[in-house]
Design an enzyme around this catalytic site. Structure first.
Site, PDB file in Angstrom:
ATOM      1  N   ASN A 107     -10.266  -0.560   0.804  1.00 56.55           N
ATOM      2  CA  ASN A 107      -8.781  -0.244   0.573  1.00 56.55           C
ATOM      3  C   ASN A 107      -8.192  -0.932  -0.884  1.00 56.55           C
ATOM      4  O   ASN A 107      -8.384  -2.132  -1.183  1.00 56.55           O
ATOM      5  CB  ASN A 107      -8.135  -1.119   1.682  1.00 56.55           C
ATOM      6  CG  ASN A 107      -6.582  -1.077   1.575  1.00 56.55           C
ATOM      7  OD1 ASN A 107      -6.073  -0.668   0.764  1.00 56.55           O
ATOM      8  ND2 ASN A 107      -6.173  -1.875   2.740  1.00 56.55           N
TER       9      ASN A 107
ATOM     10  N   CYS B 216       0.879  -1.278  -0.109  1.00 60.00           N
ATOM     11  CA  CYS B 216      -0.101  -0.197  -0.051  1.00 60.00           C
ATOM     12  C   CYS B 216       0.846   1.154   0.055  1.00 60.00           C
ATOM     13  O   CYS B 216       0.388   2.280  -0.375  1.00 60.00           O
ATOM     14  CB  CYS B 216      -0.762  -0.116   1.248  1.00 60.00           C
ATOM     15  SG  CYS B 216      -1.702  -1.471   1.308  1.00 60.00           S
TER      16      CYS B 216
ATOM     17  N   HIS C 211      -3.565   6.993   2.974  1.00 62.14           N
ATOM     18  CA  HIS C 211      -3.929   5.789   2.333  1.00 62.14           C
ATOM     19  C   HIS C 211      -5.246   5.309   3.028  1.00 62.14           C
ATOM     20  O   HIS C 211      -5.368   5.382   4.218  1.00 62.14           O
ATOM     21  CB  HIS C 211      -2.657   4.659   2.827  1.00 62.14           C
ATOM     22  CG  HIS C 211      -3.267   3.203   2.504  1.00 62.14           C
ATOM     23  ND1 HIS C 211      -3.724   3.022   1.191  1.00 62.14           N
ATOM     24  CD2 HIS C 211      -3.138   2.187   3.133  1.00 62.14           C
ATOM     25  CE1 HIS C 211      -4.064   1.901   1.180  1.00 62.14           C
ATOM     26  NE2 HIS C 211      -3.814   1.309   2.365  1.00 62.14           N
TER      27      HIS C 211
HETATM   28  O1  UT7 Z   1      -3.453  -1.484   3.615  1.00 60.52           O
HETATM   29  C1  UT7 Z   1      -3.124  -1.988   4.882  1.00 60.52           C
HETATM   30  C2  UT7 Z   1      -4.122  -3.082   5.268  1.00 60.52           C
HETATM   31  N1  UT7 Z   1      -4.502  -3.522   6.407  1.00 60.52           N
HETATM   32  C3  UT7 Z   1      -4.946  -2.500   7.126  1.00 60.52           C
HETATM   33  O2  UT7 Z   1      -5.054  -1.518   7.207  1.00 60.52           O
HETATM   34  C4  UT7 Z   1      -5.951  -3.269   8.386  1.00 60.52           C
HETATM   35  C5  UT7 Z   1      -5.506  -2.597   9.628  1.00 60.52           C
HETATM   36  N2  UT7 Z   1      -6.569  -3.044  10.719  1.00 60.52           N
HETATM   37  C6  UT7 Z   1      -8.077  -2.894  10.782  1.00 60.52           C
HETATM   38  O3  UT7 Z   1      -8.246  -2.064   9.922  1.00 60.52           O
HETATM   39  C7  UT7 Z   1      -8.859  -3.572  11.818  1.00 60.52           C
HETATM   40  O4  UT7 Z   1      -7.854  -4.179  12.656  1.00 60.52           O
HETATM   41  C8  UT7 Z   1      -9.896  -4.538  11.394  1.00 60.52           C
HETATM   42  C9  UT7 Z   1     -10.791  -3.858  10.548  1.00 60.52           C
HETATM   43  C10 UT7 Z   1      -9.074  -5.374  10.273  1.00 60.52           C
HETATM   44  C11 UT7 Z   1     -10.616  -5.238  12.249  1.00 60.52           C
HETATM   45  O5  UT7 Z   1     -11.128  -4.330  13.463  1.00 60.52           O
HETATM   46  P1  UT7 Z   1     -10.703  -4.481  14.885  1.00 60.52           P
HETATM   47  O6  UT7 Z   1     -11.520  -3.696  15.480  1.00 60.52           O
HETATM   48  O7  UT7 Z   1      -9.267  -4.523  14.974  1.00 60.52           O
HETATM   49  O8  UT7 Z   1     -11.408  -6.038  15.088  1.00 60.52           O
HETATM   50  P2  UT7 Z   1     -10.746  -7.233  15.617  1.00 60.52           P
HETATM   51  O9  UT7 Z   1     -10.035  -7.758  14.720  1.00 60.52           O
HETATM   52  O10 UT7 Z   1     -10.409  -7.068  17.020  1.00 60.52           O
HETATM   53  O11 UT7 Z   1     -11.930  -8.118  15.622  1.00 60.52           O
HETATM   54  C12 UT7 Z   1     -13.245  -7.795  16.559  1.00 60.52           C
HETATM   55  C13 UT7 Z   1     -14.290  -8.901  16.249  1.00 60.52           C
HETATM   56  C14 UT7 Z   1     -13.681 -10.261  16.367  1.00 60.52           C
HETATM   57  O12 UT7 Z   1     -14.710 -11.184  16.907  1.00 60.52           O
HETATM   58  P3  UT7 Z   1     -14.498 -11.525  18.443  1.00 60.52           P
HETATM   59  O13 UT7 Z   1     -13.288 -12.384  18.527  1.00 60.52           O
HETATM   60  O14 UT7 Z   1     -14.359 -10.398  19.220  1.00 60.52           O
HETATM   61  O15 UT7 Z   1     -15.843 -12.226  18.774  1.00 60.52           O
HETATM   62  C15 UT7 Z   1     -13.724 -10.820  14.602  1.00 60.52           C
HETATM   63  O16 UT7 Z   1     -13.981 -12.257  14.638  1.00 60.52           O
HETATM   64  O17 UT7 Z   1     -14.944  -8.700  14.934  1.00 60.52           O
HETATM   65  C16 UT7 Z   1     -14.940  -9.939  14.206  1.00 60.52           C
HETATM   66  N3  UT7 Z   1     -15.130  -9.652  13.001  1.00 60.52           N
HETATM   67  C17 UT7 Z   1     -16.128  -9.639  12.208  1.00 60.52           C
HETATM   68  N4  UT7 Z   1     -17.276  -9.384  12.537  1.00 60.52           N
HETATM   69  C18 UT7 Z   1     -18.179  -9.111  11.446  1.00 60.52           C
HETATM   70  C19 UT7 Z   1     -13.679  -9.760  12.072  1.00 60.52           C
HETATM   71  N5  UT7 Z   1     -14.264  -9.411  10.794  1.00 60.52           N
HETATM   72  C20 UT7 Z   1     -15.575  -9.148  10.858  1.00 60.52           C
HETATM   73  C21 UT7 Z   1     -16.714  -9.250   9.863  1.00 60.52           C
HETATM   74  N6  UT7 Z   1     -17.771  -8.939  10.190  1.00 60.52           N
HETATM   75  N7  UT7 Z   1     -15.995  -8.844   8.505  1.00 60.52           N
END
Ligand code: UT7
Length: 310
Positions: A265, A112, A235
């Site tokens: 993204n 990215c 980004h």
């Molecule tokens: O260009 C660079 C590429 N990457 C990035 O920029 C990604 C950077 N990271 C992020 O943007 C965030 O970490 C995410 C958007 C990927 C995730 O957000 P988060 O607030 O860090 O959530 P998390 O990973 O802590 O997950 C929270 C919960 C989990 O459930 P439990 O374990 O708390 O029960 C996940 O399983 O959300 C769940 N979850 C979803 N639920 C519904 C993860 N993906 C989804 C989804 N829909 N698509």
């Protein structure tokens, strides 16, 4: 002589996939995606449109916008992690399609942050008077490396392309400062085997820290204060990450580009796509100071401060 942006173009596939469409095929919700990422919809390219096709459309638009001909391009740099095939490079494919006969060509793999790496590389050749016009493209067809069974990543990404012609600009316009960096120890947090694998939380923490710091560093290097920033193009990965760096820069909300809601993204394409969008919306004027910053798999990062105009 300063290097600056003398032409811009972009391409987005027509097909829109909304969060509601994703709700129907995986265990997710519009509410979760919107509140956690800011994404509402993304564009997905059909099978018959590959990365090189999107790059070609964006490049054609940038060449036209610059008012030059393809034969005048000295170098083509394509930032992508989703090439049609390992080689020939997308840049060589573009060289043929555009008829850019005298251009050298190579791809850049910096995920990215790739478009920032491309711009900064182009700047070196122009300011040393080696080359005059360089085509830099950020392009991704992430849908082909997305695991549509993995809700952690599938909801985040989109396809698209953005391009810029970098060339000599007048007066005190052009790229004022830059920062590029990498931390290979973080490579394990975001990579591709068959599909994209990501430790979202780790990437999130890295992004919030690094984007903010890189913005401050480019301002320091350019001798600018935060108040002098007229527009901010981060980004477009996640609105929460973007907001954190906006607050660090202390720029008001209306001065930050926000296209993540519409396109998700798009990795290396997100910054040039946003740049075109903001210019078309009349939000960027000549002599405005713009800060652009990207981060991504590698881990990599890159930022520039630029005074807009030819
Ligand atoms: O260009 C660079 C590429 N990457 C990035 O920029 C990604 C950077 N990271 C992020 O943007 C965030 O970490 C995410 C958007 C990927 C995730 O957000 P988060 O607030 O860090 O959530 P998390 O990973 O802590 O997950 C929270 C919960 C989990 O459930 P439990 O374990 O708390 O029960 C996940 O399983 O959300 C769940 N979850 C979803 N639920 C519904 C993860 N993906 C989804 C989804 N829909 N698509």
């Amino acid at each position: 002589m300063n290097a600056g942006v003398v032409g811009i173009g972009r391409y987005l596939p027509n097909k829109v996939v909304t969060n509601f469409d994703l709700e129907k095929v995986m265990d997710t919700s519009d509410e979760w995606i919107r509140t956690r990422t800011g994404i509402e919809e993304r564009r997905i390219a059909p099978d018959e449109i590959d990365t090189s096709d999107m790059a070609f459309e964006a490049a054609k638009n940038a060449i036209k916008n610059a008012g030059i001909s393809a034969e005048e391009i000295d170098l083509i740099l394509v930032a992508t992690v989703t090439p049609d095939r390992p080689f020939p490079s997308i840049s060589c494919m573009l060289q043929e399609k555009l008829g850019a006969k005298k251009a050298a060509a190579m791809d850049i793999s910096a995920a990215c942050a790739g478009f920032m790496y491309g711009i900064v590389t182009a700047k070196q050749f122009i300011e040393t008077n080696v080359f005059k016009y360089i085509l830099v493209v950020g392009v991704e067809k992430l849908s082909k490396v997305t695991d549509w069974n993995d809700r952690n990543t599938a909801v985040l990404f989109g396809d698209g392309a953005g391009a810029a012609i970098i060339g000599p600009v007048s007066g005190n316009r052009g790229i004022l400062s830059f920062e590029l960096g990498a931390d290979g120890t973080g490579g394990k947090h975001l990579y591709q085997d068959e599909f994209i694998i990501m430790n979202g939380r780790e990437v999130f923490k890295f992004a919030v820290r690094q984007m903010g710091e890189s913005c401050i560093h480019v301002l320091e290097k350019a001798g600018l204060s935060k108040e002098e920033v007229d527009f901010f193009i981060p980004h477009q990965a996640n609105i929460r990450i973007m907001e954190a760096s906006r607050q660090r820069l202390e720029v008001p909300e209306e001065k930050m580009s926000k296209t993540v809601n519409k396109y998700g993204n798009t990795s290396s394409a997100s910054i040039p796509i946003s740049l075109v969008e903001e210019l078309e919306a009349g939000k960027i004027k000549d002599d405005d100071v713009i800060v652009m910053v990207g981060f991504g798999g590698g881990l990599t990062w890159g930022a520039i401060a630029i005074r807009w105009g030819k």
